[in-house]
Design an enzyme around this catalytic site. Sequence first.
Site, short mmCIF file in Angstrom:
data_model
loop_
_atom_site.label_atom_id
_atom_site.label_comp_id
_atom_site.label_asym_id
_atom_site.label_seq_id
_atom_site.Cartn_x
_atom_site.Cartn_y
_atom_site.Cartn_z
N THR A 18 0.78 -1.17 0.17
CA THR A 18 -0.03 -0.04 0.01
C THR A 18 0.90 1.35 -0.10
OG1 THR A 18 -1.28 -1.31 1.41
CG2 THR A 18 -1.82 1.26 1.11
N SER A 113 6.01 4.07 8.51
CA SER A 113 4.90 4.72 8.88
C SER A 113 4.75 4.41 10.38
CB SER A 113 3.84 4.49 8.17
OG SER A 113 2.81 5.33 8.48
N HIS A 114 3.53 3.88 10.81
CA HIS A 114 3.22 3.58 12.19
C HIS A 114 3.66 2.11 12.75
CE1 HIS A 114 0.53 2.14 9.09
NE2 HIS A 114 0.11 1.06 9.76
N ASP A 277 1.87 9.94 13.88
CA ASP A 277 2.43 8.89 13.85
C ASP A 277 4.05 8.65 13.47
OD1 ASP A 277 2.28 9.37 11.25
OD2 ASP A 277 2.09 7.46 10.40
N ASP A 279 6.05 8.59 10.86
CA ASP A 279 6.46 9.50 9.80
C ASP A 279 5.87 10.74 9.75
OD1 ASP A 279 4.47 8.12 8.77
OD2 ASP A 279 5.17 8.18 6.95
N ASP A 281 2.82 11.31 9.10
CA ASP A 281 1.45 11.77 8.18
C ASP A 281 0.31 11.45 8.61
OD1 ASP A 281 2.00 8.91 8.03
OD2 ASP A 281 1.87 8.95 5.78
N ARG A 282 0.10 10.90 9.69
CA ARG A 282 -1.14 10.71 10.28
C ARG A 282 -1.60 11.56 11.44
NH1 ARG A 282 -2.38 4.09 10.84
NH2 ARG A 282 -1.95 3.72 8.66
N THR A 344 -7.95 2.10 -1.15
CA THR A 344 -7.03 2.52 0.09
C THR A 344 -5.63 2.86 -0.55
OG1 THR A 344 -8.55 1.11 1.54
CG2 THR A 344 -6.01 1.58 2.20
N SER A 365 -8.14 5.77 8.25
CA SER A 365 -6.96 5.46 9.07
C SER A 365 -6.05 6.50 9.54
CB SER A 365 -6.10 4.39 8.32
OG SER A 365 -5.88 4.93 7.03
N LYS A 376 -0.55 12.68 2.95
CA LYS A 376 -1.42 12.89 4.20
C LYS A 376 -0.31 13.55 5.05
CE LYS A 376 -1.37 8.23 5.97
NZ LYS A 376 -1.31 7.10 5.07
C1 G1P Z 1 -3.01 1.26 5.93
C2 G1P Z 1 -4.38 2.04 6.02
C3 G1P Z 1 -4.28 2.73 4.68
C4 G1P Z 1 -3.35 3.96 4.49
C5 G1P Z 1 -1.89 2.85 4.73
C6 G1P Z 1 -0.54 3.69 4.88
O1 G1P Z 1 -2.98 0.28 4.85
O2 G1P Z 1 -5.40 1.29 6.04
O3 G1P Z 1 -5.46 3.64 4.86
O4 G1P Z 1 -3.25 4.51 3.27
O5 G1P Z 1 -1.92 2.09 5.96
O6 G1P Z 1 -0.71 4.60 5.73
P1 G1P Z 1 -3.59 -1.23 4.70
O7 G1P Z 1 -2.61 -1.80 6.11
O8 G1P Z 1 -4.87 -1.12 5.14
O9 G1P Z 1 -3.32 -1.66 3.41
ZN ZN Z 2 2.53 7.21 8.55
#
Ligand code: G1P
Ligand code: ZN
Length: 543
Positions: A18, A113-114, A277, A279, A281-282, A344, A365, A376
């Site tokens: 993603t 990311s998170h 989060d 990085d 962006d959240r 997504t 998310s 984001k």
């Molecule tokens: C998750 C979130 C999605 C977001 C992505 C990156 O992806 O659901 O909205 O864009 O993290 O931050 P997922 O693990 O669901 O593929």
């Molecule tokens: Zn992130």
Amino acid sequence: MAILNQPTQPFAGQKPGTSGLRKKVGVFQQPHYLENFVQAIFDAVPELAGGVLVAGGDGRFHNRAAIQTILKMAAANGVARVLVAQDGLLSTPAASCVIRKHGATGGIILSASHNPGGPDGDFGIKYNAANGGPAAEKITDAIYARTQSLNEYRISNSADLPLGELGSFTLESMAVEVIDPVADYAELMQQIFDFGLIRAWFAAGHRIHFDAMSAISGPYAKHILEDLLGAAPGSVVNAVPLEDFGGHHPDPNPAHAGDLIRAMSGPDAADLGAASDGDADRNMIVGRDFLVSPSDSLAIMTAQAMRIPGYRSGIAGVARSMPTSRAADAVAKDLGIACFETPTGWKFFGNLLDAGLATLCGEESYGSGSNHVREKDGVWAVLFWLNLLAATGQSVEEIVRAHWAKYGRHYYSRHDYEGIDCDAANGLMAHLRAALPGLPGKAFGRLVVARADDFAYDDPVDGSRTSAQGVRIELEGDSRVVFRLSGTGTEGATLRVYLEAFEADPAQHAVPVQEKLAELIVLAKEVAGIAGRTGRSEPSVIA
Ligand code: G1P
Ligand code: ZN
């Protein structure tokens, strides 16, 4: 100094998900693993030779080593100039801002990311294009294809560069500029928001509690909120980025931001609570004893955009990922602007923003953003809410309740089943897809299926089609369940179940979320056969 052609062999599975390639740190530490992927980027994006590259990351464990490798490989692959952030630290939205402001060819961002960090945590890498946004699937597919065929990579054997101070260097024939990671971003925020108004709001005694979760938003939030806007010193907590995020999940949601929620409870709590989060962006927005759902946040931003200087001239449209609640749709309809539903992942917003079709975007998310960058943006969202509080004089809760009273409330929750067996997860999705034709008209207790499909997206800008993006089951009376598998995990599979129920009557808006969604939860478990197929009777995370 010399440029080496290092023989290598493809690694299986270097397919970006993603949001880039994410794996355990140990996987990235294998000899040649990172190098192969980076070479695949240079091969798949030939304009980087002679071009300008931005490099930085969220500071998680392995960031320091990886950034040096990237610089040496950029030099060996003919990049003319690199803008690298001091200490290699750059938030994802700031990277997007720097790429755009300096007209760079693209950027390499190091982040998972998170996801948790540290030697046993996760690491990640992604490529962003000249518009500052995550590379389109066409490019990530080309990068992946290249990882499966390459047999050497190019790298300079020079010593590591000192990235601790701002300055300029030459590496082989490449110019390297070590830049301030915060400056360009802070300048952009001042162009969008009414800093004078927010400063006056803080001066009048209002307070913010920003939890940077020991991640990269810390330096940005501290400088902007405390230095530029005059929030009380100490308003930003956990402000120093740590390589392991203090051992925590740097993920701002009710499951992982318990400290923030506790800090925001009771009459002495700050006016606005927020977290970001790994990085940056959240974002998570919290009022006093009151959580704002990300889907509502997007709808409210859309409804109130005219209060923000940067959007006062009007917004073209709003875009949300398919599983995000339809609260924004109601506002778009009222304002007479377009509302787009995308798969997504932030990369699907890029074309809409570039084409001027959408101005604001968001995902359930805990992600929201606008056309100011192509990612984001956590700190941006917090400034948006601060500007709203200062402009309206209302509390967070008052703003949200007034919004619900006008547009109705889209009750919303996401139930995650983490770390389940991959075959079981794929089997569950296949079962749902096979069941789709027979679902319309079928009753589950009091709920009757109105429509059911597997979401496919036709990009209105480039005409590309992305299919199999999640199973949607819409019920009569405007409620909905969506099923999809995560594309960002690194262990097993994660099933995400998204639940949404609409309630127009303000007298009903105090009903607790899980209570309101109870019948839908039962339906979701039954229709997907979750317990039988995964061995789990309850989700591991409820957000
Ligand atoms: C998750 C979130 C999605 C977001 C992505 C990156 O992806 O659901 O909205 O864009 O993290 O931050 P997922 O693990 O669901 O593929
Ligand atoms: Zn992130």
